[in-house]
Design a protein around this motif. Sequence first.
Motif, PDB file in Angstrom:
ATOM      1  N   ILE A 156       0.793  -1.248   0.027  1.00 40.07           N
ATOM      2  CA  ILE A 156       0.096   0.003   0.050  1.00 40.07           C
ATOM      3  C   ILE A 156       0.783   1.369   0.018  1.00 40.07           C
ATOM      4  N   LEU A 157       1.823   1.288   0.773  1.00 42.22           N
ATOM      5  CA  LEU A 157       2.939   2.371   1.218  1.00 42.22           C
ATOM      6  C   LEU A 157       3.432   2.633  -0.365  1.00 42.22           C
ATOM      7  N   SER A 158       3.955   1.409  -0.973  1.00 40.68           N
ATOM      8  CA  SER A 158       4.605   1.742  -2.302  1.00 40.68           C
ATOM      9  C   SER A 158       3.888   2.497  -3.342  1.00 40.68           C
ATOM     10  N   LEU A 159       2.583   2.337  -3.366  1.00 44.27           N
ATOM     11  CA  LEU A 159       1.666   2.996  -4.257  1.00 44.27           C
ATOM     12  C   LEU A 159       2.030   4.555  -4.168  1.00 44.27           C
ATOM     13  N   PHE A 160       2.204   5.142  -3.148  1.00 41.30           N
ATOM     14  CA  PHE A 160       2.614   6.380  -2.768  1.00 41.30           C
ATOM     15  C   PHE A 160       3.946   6.971  -2.927  1.00 41.30           C
ATOM     16  N   THR A 161       4.793   5.924  -2.908  1.00 37.54           N
ATOM     17  CA  THR A 161       6.252   6.334  -3.034  1.00 37.54           C
ATOM     18  C   THR A 161       7.039   6.455  -4.367  1.00 37.54           C
ATOM     19  N   SER A 162       7.906   7.479  -4.513  1.00 35.74           N
ATOM     20  CA  SER A 162       8.472   7.579  -5.966  1.00 35.74           C
ATOM     21  C   SER A 162       9.406   6.327  -6.064  1.00 35.74           C
ATOM     22  N   ASN A 163       9.534   6.090  -7.573  1.00 37.81           N
ATOM     23  CA  ASN A 163      10.527   5.027  -7.767  1.00 37.81           C
ATOM     24  C   ASN A 163      11.937   5.171  -7.321  1.00 37.81           C
ATOM     25  N   GLU A 164      12.451   6.369  -7.192  1.00 33.68           N
ATOM     26  CA  GLU A 164      13.595   6.564  -6.662  1.00 33.68           C
ATOM     27  C   GLU A 164      13.726   5.998  -5.141  1.00 33.68           C
ATOM     28  N   PHE A 165      12.791   6.429  -4.358  1.00 34.28           N
ATOM     29  CA  PHE A 165      12.704   6.153  -3.095  1.00 34.28           C
ATOM     30  C   PHE A 165      12.608   4.606  -3.045  1.00 34.28           C
ATOM     31  N   LEU A 166      11.677   4.223  -3.809  1.00 33.78           N
ATOM     32  CA  LEU A 166      11.236   2.539  -3.695  1.00 33.78           C
ATOM     33  C   LEU A 166      12.476   1.712  -3.656  1.00 33.78           C
ATOM     34  N   SER A 167      13.551   2.185  -4.678  1.00 27.98           N
ATOM     35  CA  SER A 167      14.762   1.404  -4.716  1.00 27.98           C
ATOM     36  C   SER A 167      15.457   1.507  -3.340  1.00 27.98           C
ATOM     37  N   MET A 168      15.601   2.853  -3.054  1.00 31.96           N
ATOM     38  CA  MET A 168      16.532   3.176  -1.755  1.00 31.96           C
ATOM     39  C   MET A 168      15.740   2.313  -0.635  1.00 31.96           C
ATOM     40  N   ALA A 169      14.463   2.236  -0.456  1.00 27.33           N
ATOM     41  CA  ALA A 169      13.680   1.629   0.661  1.00 27.33           C
ATOM     42  C   ALA A 169      14.245   0.137   0.820  1.00 27.33           C
ATOM     43  N   PHE A 170      13.831  -0.379  -0.515  1.00 28.58           N
ATOM     44  CA  PHE A 170      14.404  -1.885  -0.517  1.00 28.58           C
ATOM     45  C   PHE A 170      15.876  -2.273  -0.230  1.00 28.58           C
ATOM     46  N   ASP A 171      16.604  -1.412  -0.583  1.00 34.52           N
ATOM     47  CA  ASP A 171      18.224  -1.363  -0.692  1.00 34.52           C
ATOM     48  C   ASP A 171      18.494  -1.132   0.756  1.00 34.52           C
ATOM     49  N   ALA A 172      17.726  -0.242   1.378  1.00 30.81           N
ATOM     50  CA  ALA A 172      18.081  -0.012   3.014  1.00 30.81           C
ATOM     51  C   ALA A 172      17.740  -1.306   4.006  1.00 30.81           C
ATOM     52  N   SER A 173      16.582  -1.826   3.556  1.00 33.07           N
ATOM     53  CA  SER A 173      16.283  -3.255   3.944  1.00 33.07           C
ATOM     54  C   SER A 173      17.454  -4.113   4.030  1.00 33.07           C
ATOM     55  N   GLY A 174      17.898  -4.545   3.010  1.00 34.90           N
ATOM     56  CA  GLY A 174      18.936  -5.371   2.765  1.00 34.90           C
ATOM     57  C   GLY A 174      20.286  -4.968   3.419  1.00 34.90           C
ATOM     58  N   ALA A 175      20.804  -3.791   3.446  1.00 35.29           N
ATOM     59  CA  ALA A 175      21.827  -3.016   4.059  1.00 35.29           C
ATOM     60  C   ALA A 175      21.803  -3.288   5.387  1.00 35.29           C
ATOM     61  N   THR A 176      20.449  -3.097   6.048  1.00 34.87           N
ATOM     62  CA  THR A 176      20.525  -3.027   7.538  1.00 34.87           C
ATOM     63  C   THR A 176      20.755  -4.338   8.103  1.00 34.87           C
ATOM     64  N   THR A 177      20.467  -5.445   7.472  1.00 38.99           N
ATOM     65  CA  THR A 177      20.641  -6.752   8.261  1.00 38.99           C
ATOM     66  C   THR A 177      22.192  -7.333   7.617  1.00 38.99           C
TER      67      THR A 177
END
Length: 495
Positions: A156-177
């Motif tokens: 649901i949140l991804s529908l309101f997120t820009s494509n640039e931030f979508l990439s960074m958001a999923f990357d941040a998820s991977g980098a955090t762990t």
Amino acid sequence: MLTEKFKEVLLSVLPIVAIVFVLHFTIAPMETSLLLRFVLGALFIVVGLSVFLLGTDIGITPIGSQLGKGVAKSNKVWIVILAGLTLGFFISIAEPDLHILANQIAGVTGGIISNTSILIYVSIGIAVMMTIGLLRIVYNIPLYKLLTGIYFVIFILSLFTSNEFLSMAFDASGATTGALTVPFMLALALGVASLRKGGKASEKDSFGLVAIASSGAIIAVMLMNILGSQGEMTGSLEVDLEGSTSVIQPFLAHLPVISQEIFIALLPILLVFLAYNFFFLKLSKKRLNKVLKGVLYVFIGLVLFLVGVNAGFMEVGSVVGYTVASLDNNFYVLLVAFVLGLVTILAEPAVYVLTHQIENVTNGYVKRKVVLTALSIGVGLAVLLSMIRILVPGLLLWHMILPGYILAIGLMYVVPKMFVGMAFDAGGVASGPMTATFILAFVQGAAEAIEGADVLLDGFGMIAMVAMMPIITLQLLGLIFKLKSGKGGFQPNEE
């Protein structure tokens, strides 16, 4: 013990060194000083990783386990919540991979998105979701149901997120762990789970915390975009094919900065543990000294590892990516991307911790080599698909992420439940320091060279793919185990 880890790490890092040398002597020649820095960086990585892994065994893992048991013993929900929020925030902000990614984002966006804002938003997100993960263990909430809910919110949140931030958001998820958070979270979860019902039957509950916590990073960065006021952004990366002529100087320049960062990052967790030990745990002097020695090893190992990565690996990664992508034939960049993904996962320190724990918890039923092979193929495909996304104009991250996660969530309902936690945790650990540095630099270097590609839009998102593919491949592995074991399916530790 250290010699054993040294051999293990050396065998993992050598394939990457070999690939770089093959490329240097064939299609991507480099300056001699750059190549020498890469070799020296590899040496730092091997020594640093060996010392770090030893320190994790005798320092970070016991700290996480003892704190987890302490939280469970209290039997009070508010202590679980307080511990989850505090430890989640401090362990996340201490994660070196997140610092690397935050600096990359700040650099590529020209400081429009500051590294501090990424660090704080992501760490708050991790803290909140880690608390929910601990409460799940306490209240025995099925992981697959919780993950379905979490990913529905993300969708649901991804529908309101820009494509640039979508990439960074999923990357941040991977980098955090990464290298620091995974052993700590696994031990913390195991500590909480071991006291709930006792015995091996509850150990499967320890899987899944990394997956739930890492989703906090995705939600946090998406909210950062939705609630913030960032305008349209483009990014660029400076690729210096010549580089510094000095071999030693970059190492000397990084050493004090990284030492200070790691010291500040480790201090809060250490202080929390010392306070807990002083008031409640009261370990013998001998056991306390052993844990403190482990933390010192973690500090030394991480410093050496990150100095090696920053002074040698990252620069070569972007130069190789830029050079190979500049060639006339795209086949080379696709082949190199696949092979890099295939071997880099073997050099991820957190993967060792997770695969050993999987083999241990399943009493050797799920072999470590099988898990490593499945992860390796998954990550190879992930980097290959990321490169295809850069080469094909109009192909966006969500075109791959959305069907990928629909498949991953669908599989949760048919594979043995223990594989669900393992698979989602593996997704988190697969994207560790080697991916956040060498492959990210390679992909961004390639994005800079390929006409029509944008470093910000196309260069990020690779870590997201690397984090997603192991979820699918390990669950498919679980499905194969289930089918092979006949009607009863996979029995040990199944819910």
